[in-house]
Write an enzyme that holds these catalytic residues in place. Structure first.
Site, PDB file in Angstrom:
ATOM      1  N   GLY A  55       0.778  -1.259  -0.044  1.00 37.52           N
ATOM      2  CA  GLY A  55       0.179   0.125  -0.134  1.00 37.52           C
ATOM      3  C   GLY A  55       0.837   1.157  -0.061  1.00 37.52           C
ATOM      4  O   GLY A  55       2.013   1.079   0.385  1.00 37.52           O
ATOM      5  N   CYS A  82       5.210  -6.261   1.726  1.00 34.04           N
ATOM      6  CA  CYS A  82       5.706  -4.839   1.638  1.00 34.04           C
ATOM      7  C   CYS A  82       4.811  -3.947   2.915  1.00 34.04           C
ATOM      8  O   CYS A  82       5.310  -4.208   3.863  1.00 34.04           O
ATOM      9  CB  CYS A  82       5.381  -4.194   0.411  1.00 34.04           C
ATOM     10  SG  CYS A  82       6.381  -2.761  -0.108  1.00 34.04           S
ATOM     11  N   TYR A  83       3.883  -3.004   2.554  1.00 32.60           N
ATOM     12  CA  TYR A  83       3.265  -2.641   3.651  1.00 32.60           C
ATOM     13  C   TYR A  83       2.582  -3.511   4.487  1.00 32.60           C
ATOM     14  O   TYR A  83       2.622  -3.221   5.662  1.00 32.60           O
ATOM     15  CB  TYR A  83       2.248  -1.451   3.024  1.00 32.60           C
ATOM     16  CG  TYR A  83       1.365  -0.850   4.029  1.00 32.60           C
ATOM     17  CD1 TYR A  83       1.812   0.384   4.573  1.00 32.60           C
ATOM     18  CD2 TYR A  83      -0.172  -1.380   4.483  1.00 32.60           C
ATOM     19  CE1 TYR A  83       1.156   1.081   5.366  1.00 32.60           C
ATOM     20  CE2 TYR A  83      -0.460  -0.705   5.504  1.00 32.60           C
ATOM     21  CZ  TYR A  83      -0.147   0.494   6.031  1.00 32.60           C
ATOM     22  OH  TYR A  83      -0.672   1.154   7.055  1.00 32.60           O
ATOM     23  N   HIS A 172       7.928  -7.958  -3.631  1.00 35.76           N
ATOM     24  CA  HIS A 172       6.885  -8.276  -4.225  1.00 35.76           C
ATOM     25  C   HIS A 172       7.066  -9.700  -4.742  1.00 35.76           C
ATOM     26  O   HIS A 172       7.367  -9.861  -5.890  1.00 35.76           O
ATOM     27  CB  HIS A 172       6.367  -7.313  -5.262  1.00 35.76           C
ATOM     28  CG  HIS A 172       5.912  -5.954  -4.497  1.00 35.76           C
ATOM     29  ND1 HIS A 172       4.801  -5.815  -4.016  1.00 35.76           N
ATOM     30  CD2 HIS A 172       6.566  -4.829  -4.033  1.00 35.76           C
ATOM     31  CE1 HIS A 172       4.351  -4.541  -3.412  1.00 35.76           C
ATOM     32  NE2 HIS A 172       5.847  -4.006  -3.553  1.00 35.76           N
ATOM     33  N   GLU A 174       4.543 -11.404  -5.712  1.00 35.02           N
ATOM     34  CA  GLU A 174       3.624 -11.342  -6.972  1.00 35.02           C
ATOM     35  C   GLU A 174       4.188 -11.048  -8.202  1.00 35.02           C
ATOM     36  O   GLU A 174       3.516 -11.479  -9.468  1.00 35.02           O
ATOM     37  CB  GLU A 174       2.216 -10.866  -6.574  1.00 35.02           C
ATOM     38  CG  GLU A 174       2.120  -9.528  -6.599  1.00 35.02           C
ATOM     39  CD  GLU A 174       2.976  -8.836  -5.247  1.00 35.02           C
ATOM     40  OE1 GLU A 174       3.773  -9.482  -4.471  1.00 35.02           O
ATOM     41  OE2 GLU A 174       2.723  -7.583  -4.943  1.00 35.02           O
ATOM     42  N   SER A 226     -21.470  -9.157 -26.750  1.00 38.22           N
ATOM     43  CA  SER A 226     -20.651  -8.086 -27.554  1.00 38.22           C
ATOM     44  C   SER A 226     -19.748  -8.974 -28.442  1.00 38.22           C
ATOM     45  O   SER A 226     -19.250  -8.492 -29.578  1.00 38.22           O
ATOM     46  CB  SER A 226     -19.774  -7.428 -26.649  1.00 38.22           C
ATOM     47  OG  SER A 226     -18.817  -8.223 -25.988  1.00 38.22           O
ATOM     48  N   GLY A 227     -19.487 -10.448 -28.291  1.00 38.25           N
ATOM     49  CA  GLY A 227     -18.483 -11.094 -29.086  1.00 38.25           C
ATOM     50  C   GLY A 227     -17.253 -11.072 -28.302  1.00 38.25           C
ATOM     51  O   GLY A 227     -16.397 -11.731 -28.684  1.00 38.25           O
ATOM     52  N   GLY A 228     -17.018 -10.352 -27.156  1.00 40.79           N
ATOM     53  CA  GLY A 228     -15.728 -10.389 -26.528  1.00 40.79           C
ATOM     54  C   GLY A 228     -15.679 -11.610 -25.430  1.00 40.79           C
ATOM     55  O   GLY A 228     -16.739 -12.481 -25.421  1.00 40.79           O
ATOM     56  N   VAL A 229     -14.651 -11.916 -24.756  1.00 36.58           N
ATOM     57  CA  VAL A 229     -14.571 -13.005 -24.200  1.00 36.58           C
ATOM     58  C   VAL A 229     -15.560 -13.078 -23.003  1.00 36.58           C
ATOM     59  O   VAL A 229     -16.034 -14.007 -22.830  1.00 36.58           O
ATOM     60  CB  VAL A 229     -13.017 -13.107 -23.469  1.00 36.58           C
ATOM     61  CG1 VAL A 229     -12.838 -14.510 -22.724  1.00 36.58           C
ATOM     62  CG2 VAL A 229     -11.945 -13.135 -24.830  1.00 36.58           C
ATOM     63  N   ASP A 230     -15.607 -12.049 -22.211  1.00 38.16           N
ATOM     64  CA  ASP A 230     -16.466 -12.113 -20.797  1.00 38.16           C
ATOM     65  C   ASP A 230     -17.962 -12.475 -21.495  1.00 38.16           C
ATOM     66  O   ASP A 230     -18.576 -13.403 -20.879  1.00 38.16           O
ATOM     67  CB  ASP A 230     -16.527 -10.825 -20.255  1.00 38.16           C
ATOM     68  CG  ASP A 230     -14.752 -10.701 -19.868  1.00 38.16           C
ATOM     69  OD1 ASP A 230     -14.194 -11.360 -19.984  1.00 38.16           O
ATOM     70  OD2 ASP A 230     -14.598  -9.395 -19.760  1.00 38.16           O
ATOM     71  N   SER A 231     -18.499 -11.693 -22.283  1.00 43.18           N
ATOM     72  CA  SER A 231     -19.988 -11.895 -22.616  1.00 43.18           C
ATOM     73  C   SER A 231     -20.183 -13.122 -23.363  1.00 43.18           C
ATOM     74  O   SER A 231     -21.121 -14.047 -23.167  1.00 43.18           O
ATOM     75  CB  SER A 231     -20.558 -10.923 -23.071  1.00 43.18           C
ATOM     76  OG  SER A 231     -20.170 -10.822 -24.724  1.00 43.18           O
ATOM     77  N   SER A 232     -19.081 -13.661 -23.852  1.00 46.07           N
ATOM     78  CA  SER A 232     -19.353 -14.943 -24.744  1.00 46.07           C
ATOM     79  C   SER A 232     -19.146 -16.128 -23.688  1.00 46.07           C
ATOM     80  O   SER A 232     -20.142 -17.079 -23.950  1.00 46.07           O
ATOM     81  CB  SER A 232     -18.044 -15.209 -25.812  1.00 46.07           C
ATOM     82  OG  SER A 232     -18.089 -14.267 -26.795  1.00 46.07           O
ATOM     83  N   LYS A 369      -9.910 -12.749 -15.415  1.00 48.74           N
ATOM     84  CA  LYS A 369      -9.855 -13.117 -16.885  1.00 48.74           C
ATOM     85  C   LYS A 369      -9.153 -14.318 -17.452  1.00 48.74           C
ATOM     86  O   LYS A 369      -9.905 -15.000 -18.293  1.00 48.74           O
ATOM     87  CB  LYS A 369      -9.130 -11.953 -17.659  1.00 48.74           C
ATOM     88  CG  LYS A 369      -9.004 -11.701 -19.236  1.00 48.74           C
ATOM     89  CD  LYS A 369     -10.519 -10.905 -19.357  1.00 48.74           C
ATOM     90  CE  LYS A 369     -10.713 -10.717 -20.792  1.00 48.74           C
ATOM     91  NZ  LYS A 369     -11.854  -9.763 -20.962  1.00 48.74           N
TER      92      LYS A 369
END
Ligand code: XMP
Length: 511
Positions: A55, A82-83, A172, A174, A226-232, A369
């Site tokens: 942070g 870290c923080y 970090h 990650e 929409s044809g994007g990954v998420d809505s598909s 994602k």
């Protein structure tokens, strides 16, 4: 089935989502919770471990984010990053101060030496690069803690109280720059917290389908595709769960890439759903005629999209549930809300209030994602749809600089298809890559004649989060092939430019 749960307690650092993604990549489910979440609520989640994030604050300042010290009495292991590490030290009786000497302030890649008898570093090399970014220094570590890693500048890069299962690292783990960082997280999860690793997308699919069926019953469901990954992927999941009750409305705004609309339609052919494709190209182009300002384009497209969708929804009649493809980063980010708006991404956060429905279903709400893509594969969606690079909601409208016309869009579609085909074929593609039709026209010579035609810009970026990005070092031979093909195959283009700016200072898109 209830999954093992790890809580990522968020203190406002920039890598918070990355921490959560890494944990899930290790096969352990986790959720990101703000540090202000009441302890009782955290306890109810029955975590097997906590990760405290980094942070921007300093723990010794009065208004710095804190935790209820009782969190350390729960008998649940903690890894502070870290923080998060400094906060743990501060809360448990250590002392953290601003680093006086510049040498104790550490930023960037740092040679680090690990004590591999510490469970966090077990089975890992004794030496490696870690990614630091801290200006504070742990002057005194709390009682019961041993020093388990050091750098040239700092004797206490990592601290551990193995008995209580408390670990802290100043670097970090990650980020990719930290060698074996994910292994350290895995050690924490499996060796310290005793995780078994019960988080897989196959399981998630079965559970989600069951839950959707229970929630929806015999209700009617509407989804804007929409044809994007998420809505598909959301559509495929709903199709699998309650196909015969589902209507997908796919608004083709005419701002898609070459053949994209047909591909989306084909991908949903195997399911027995109601698929409505609205060909609204003419309508969108009419609204966009003469508009050159990027934010104005976004606004028009966003509004028109909703309008078309609403009209279709009315034709369908009463619906009970509306599906949204919201994913976890949207959920986490919408909590923060004070970052400067650089571009208004229209498809985040706004769907019709005025379509009459009972409830919203957000089946991807807890997924990152990469997990959404994995789920899409589990559901049998074609790879070209699932691994598709991000494509902005306003589509080619923001890649056709200045005024949009059908002619310009067609040129752009062809140039873009050539670029994608060549870089993909050569294995040289970045994480997002596309062509842009600039509004620059310049003089050229083709055949024996003078031309005065468009310049196409090519853009490819490497990025993990799209907040920062580096331009892709595409080999010259590949760029050369793309350039020769575009000027030969696409009319009215006589010049090809390659964008060599990173983000920041540029953005990924041109508009
Ligand atoms: P920028 O250009 O902001 O892009 O660096 C970062 C990522 O966001 C995408 N992008 C959009 N996505 N609606 C979207 O859905 C938009 O208006 C929009 N503008 C940019 C961009 O493609 C990149 O992946």
């Amino acid at each position: 089935m209830k999954h093992e749960m790890v809580i990522v307690l968020d203190f406002g650092g920039q890598y918070n989502q990355l921490i959560a993604r890494r944990v899930r990549e290790c096969g352990v489910y986790c959720e990101v919770k703000p540090y202000t979440t009441p302890l009782e609520e955290l306890k109810r989640m029955e975590p097997i471990g906590f990760l405290f994030t980094g942070g921007p604050n300093s723990v010794y300042l009065e208004d710095a984010p804190r935790v209820d010290p009782a969190i350390f009495e729960l008998g649940v292991p903690v890894l502070g990053i870290c923080y998060g590490c400094q906060l743990m030290a501060h809360t448990l009786g250590g002392r953290v101060t601003a680093a006086q000497a510049d040498s104790a302030r550490e930023y960037g890649k740092t040679e680090t030496f690990y004590d591999t008898s510490c469970r966090l570093f077990q089975d890992l090399p004794e030496q490696g690069i870690s990614w630091m970014s801290h200006g504070d220094y742990m002057e005194k570590v709390p009682e019961g803690f041993a020093l388990t890693a050091r750098s040239a500048a700092c004797p206490n890069v990592a601290i551990a109280d193995e008995k209580r299962g408390f670990y802290g690292v100043q670097f970090h783990p990650e980020v990719n720059h930290t060698q074996h960082g994910t292994d350290m997280l895995r050690n924490f999860l499996y060796s310290v917290c005793g995780a078994k690793g019960d988080w897989t997308m196959g399981d998630y699919k079965d559970t989600a389908i069951r839950q959707i069926r229970e929630q929806v019953g015999s209700g009617r469901v509407l989804l804007a595709l929409s044809g994007g990954v998420d809505s598909s992927v959301a559509a495929a999941l709903l199709a699998e769960a309650v196909g015969s009750q589902l209507t997908c409305v796919f608004v083709d705004h005419g701002l898609m890439r070459l053949r994209e609309g047909d591909e989306v339609e084909a991908a949903f052919a195997p399911w027995d759903i109601r698929f409505v494709r609205v060909n609204a190209e003419a309508l969108f182009l009419k609204k966009l005629a003469g508009v050159t300002e990027p934010e104005a384009k976004r606004k028009i497209i966003g509004e028109e999209f909703i309008r078309v969708f609403e009209t279709e929804a009315k034709k369908i009649g009463q619906v009970d549930y509306l599906v949204q493809g919201t994913i976890y980063p949207d959920v986490i980010e919408s909590g923060a809300g004070n970052a400067a708006v650089i571009k208004s991404h229209h498809n985040v956060g706004g769907l019709p209030d005025y379509v009459d429905f009972k409830e919203i279903i957000e089946p991807l709400r807890m997924l990152f994602k990469d997990e959404v893509r994995q789920l899409g594969r589990e559901l049998g969606l074609p790879e070209y749809l699932v691994s598709r690079q991000p494509f902005p909601g306003p589509g080619l409208a923001i890649r056709c600089i200045g005024e949009i016309t059908k002619e310009k869009l067609d040129l752009l579609r062809q140039a873009d298809a050539i670029f994608r085909e060549e870089v993909e074929g050569a294995g040289a593609a970045g994480d997002q890559y596309f062509a842009v039709l600039t509004n620059l026209r310049s003089v050229g010579v083709q055949g024996d004649g003078r031309t005065y035609d468009y310049a196409v810009a090519l853009r490819s970026v490497n990025t993990s989060d799209f907040m920062t990005a580096d331009w892709t070092r595409i080999p010259y031979e590949v760029l050369d092939r793309v350039s020769v093909r575009i000027v030969n195959e696409v009319p009215h283009v006589n010049r090809i430019l390659y964008d060599v700016t990173s983000k920041p200072p540029a953005t990924v898109e041109f508009e």
